[in-house]
Scaffold this active site. Sequence first.
Site, PDB file in Angstrom:
ATOM      1  N   ASN A 188       0.804  -1.226   0.000  1.00  0.00           N
ATOM      2  CA  ASN A 188       0.000   0.000   0.000  1.00  0.00           C
ATOM      3  C   ASN A 188       0.838   1.278   0.000  1.00  0.00           C
ATOM      4  O   ASN A 188       0.348   2.340   0.371  1.00  0.00           O
ATOM      5  CB  ASN A 188      -0.922   0.012   1.222  1.00  0.00           C
ATOM      6  N   HIS A 241     -14.406  -2.145   5.772  1.00  0.00           N
ATOM      7  CA  HIS A 241     -13.245  -2.926   6.196  1.00  0.00           C
ATOM      8  C   HIS A 241     -13.532  -3.673   7.496  1.00  0.00           C
ATOM      9  O   HIS A 241     -14.373  -3.261   8.300  1.00  0.00           O
ATOM     10  CB  HIS A 241     -12.051  -1.981   6.403  1.00  0.00           C
ATOM     11  N   GLU A 246     -16.190   3.698   4.524  1.00  0.00           N
ATOM     12  CA  GLU A 246     -14.876   4.063   4.005  1.00  0.00           C
ATOM     13  C   GLU A 246     -15.073   5.189   2.995  1.00  0.00           C
ATOM     14  O   GLU A 246     -16.194   5.431   2.525  1.00  0.00           O
ATOM     15  CB  GLU A 246     -14.206   2.862   3.328  1.00  0.00           C
ATOM     16  N   SER A 272     -11.638  -0.531   0.177  1.00  0.00           N
ATOM     17  CA  SER A 272     -10.391  -1.273   0.061  1.00  0.00           C
ATOM     18  C   SER A 272     -10.450  -2.433  -0.908  1.00  0.00           C
ATOM     19  O   SER A 272      -9.412  -2.896  -1.375  1.00  0.00           O
ATOM     20  CB  SER A 272      -9.966  -1.794   1.442  1.00  0.00           C
ATOM     21  N   ASP A 284     -13.613   6.307   7.166  1.00  0.00           N
ATOM     22  CA  ASP A 284     -12.266   5.743   7.157  1.00  0.00           C
ATOM     23  C   ASP A 284     -11.608   6.161   5.843  1.00  0.00           C
ATOM     24  O   ASP A 284     -11.971   5.679   4.768  1.00  0.00           O
ATOM     25  CB  ASP A 284     -12.343   4.219   7.274  1.00  0.00           C
ATOM     26  N   HIS A 298      -7.536   4.576   2.342  1.00  0.00           N
ATOM     27  CA  HIS A 298      -7.044   4.430   0.966  1.00  0.00           C
ATOM     28  C   HIS A 298      -7.146   5.723   0.162  1.00  0.00           C
ATOM     29  O   HIS A 298      -6.840   5.710  -1.032  1.00  0.00           O
ATOM     30  CB  HIS A 298      -7.809   3.307   0.266  1.00  0.00           C
ATOM     31  N   LYS A 324      -0.231   3.406   4.649  1.00  0.00           N
ATOM     32  CA  LYS A 324      -0.458   3.272   3.214  1.00  0.00           C
ATOM     33  C   LYS A 324       0.301   4.367   2.465  1.00  0.00           C
ATOM     34  O   LYS A 324       1.499   4.245   2.279  1.00  0.00           O
ATOM     35  CB  LYS A 324      -1.958   3.258   2.931  1.00  0.00           C
TER      36      LYS A 324
END
Length: 378
Positions: free
Chosen positions: A39, A125, A167, A171, A196, A199, A231
């Site tokens: 990541n 996630h 998120e 992910s 979240d 990413h 990440k």
Amino acid sequence: MADWLAALDRRAELRAKAGLTRTLRPRSAGDAVVDLAGNDYLGLSTHPDVTAAAVAAVRAYGLGATGSRLVRGSTDAHHALEDDLADWLGTDRALVFSSGYLANLGAVRALVQPRTLLVSDAHNHASLIDGCRISGAETVVTPHADVAAVRAALAAAPGRPAVVVTESVFSVDGDLAPLAELHAVTRGHGALLLVDDAHALGVTGPGGAGGVAAAGLAGEPDVIVTATLSKALGGAGGVVAGPAEFVRHLVETGRTFIFDTALPPAVAAGVRAAVGLARAGDDLRAELAERAGLAVRRLRAAGLTVSTPDAAVVSITAPGPETATTWAADCRDRGVAVGCFRPPSTPDSRSRLRLTLSAGVPRADFERALEVIVECAP
């Protein structure tokens, strides 16, 4: 007495038959594999400024934090990182945890009060799912990215405190949540929005500030942001950012913060250097976007089913778990590491390869890796 071990063996056999065996594969420091599985989106984990900051902090503080944040684990490095993260994310305050997983567990639990309803996206996630479960609150799982379903769940619980959990960039398939629409719904029902940004941080938004900032929601008092520092920032740890009152609540009541040994100061210092590089990394983000487009075009031209990436995650559908495992192994044998996602790690029971793109991978190696993936396809 050994019956329990025999039972574990039997369960392992069943996983193997279903193509769900998982294996640890150590890599050496000089590993020459083209990495499309990690990541390290911006290639900052080995940037000389990042490693130099970490080395200097090791010399100053030693290897570990030596205690929890409330005992002896808080250092100048932690507080400087938190100040920089809060400024970047546009929030009152930020609090650093030892992992993104613990940050999510702590954030969800801290938002729950008596009668709270949690509304969680089906593709969230595992850390968010576990946070909902551990909190003990009633949780409604809504179809993926379905704003109408979220609205209906909130409308069915009038007068109750509620938190919508999602998120930003998911992910598994790398798609972006409809954050602006979700926020409008949550605010309209007096609920909170927990996002979240793992990413998205460093990859999307103004100055790489993430999906929440990209949606124009930075600093909103009813939005809580979490993210991992492992990440795009190339380090380790997690962060929860939001109103100062909420961060104070976490410091005083958050079990995954209070009872956990702090992130090593060297990692905090290295991540802080990475934050500065990420904020100035528009050229790296442009390169990631170009590579994502190239990957989609080439893989689709080969007849593969590929997601449309909103950041730097590209998902390729595989016929089944065993096929996905073999496909990933064949790629690795030819020097290309790709992610392999199978049930129960996938929310829709669909197996796929996942490519996490990195600006740190030389362009020629990246293009060769795409060729290998196509040639190894089932």
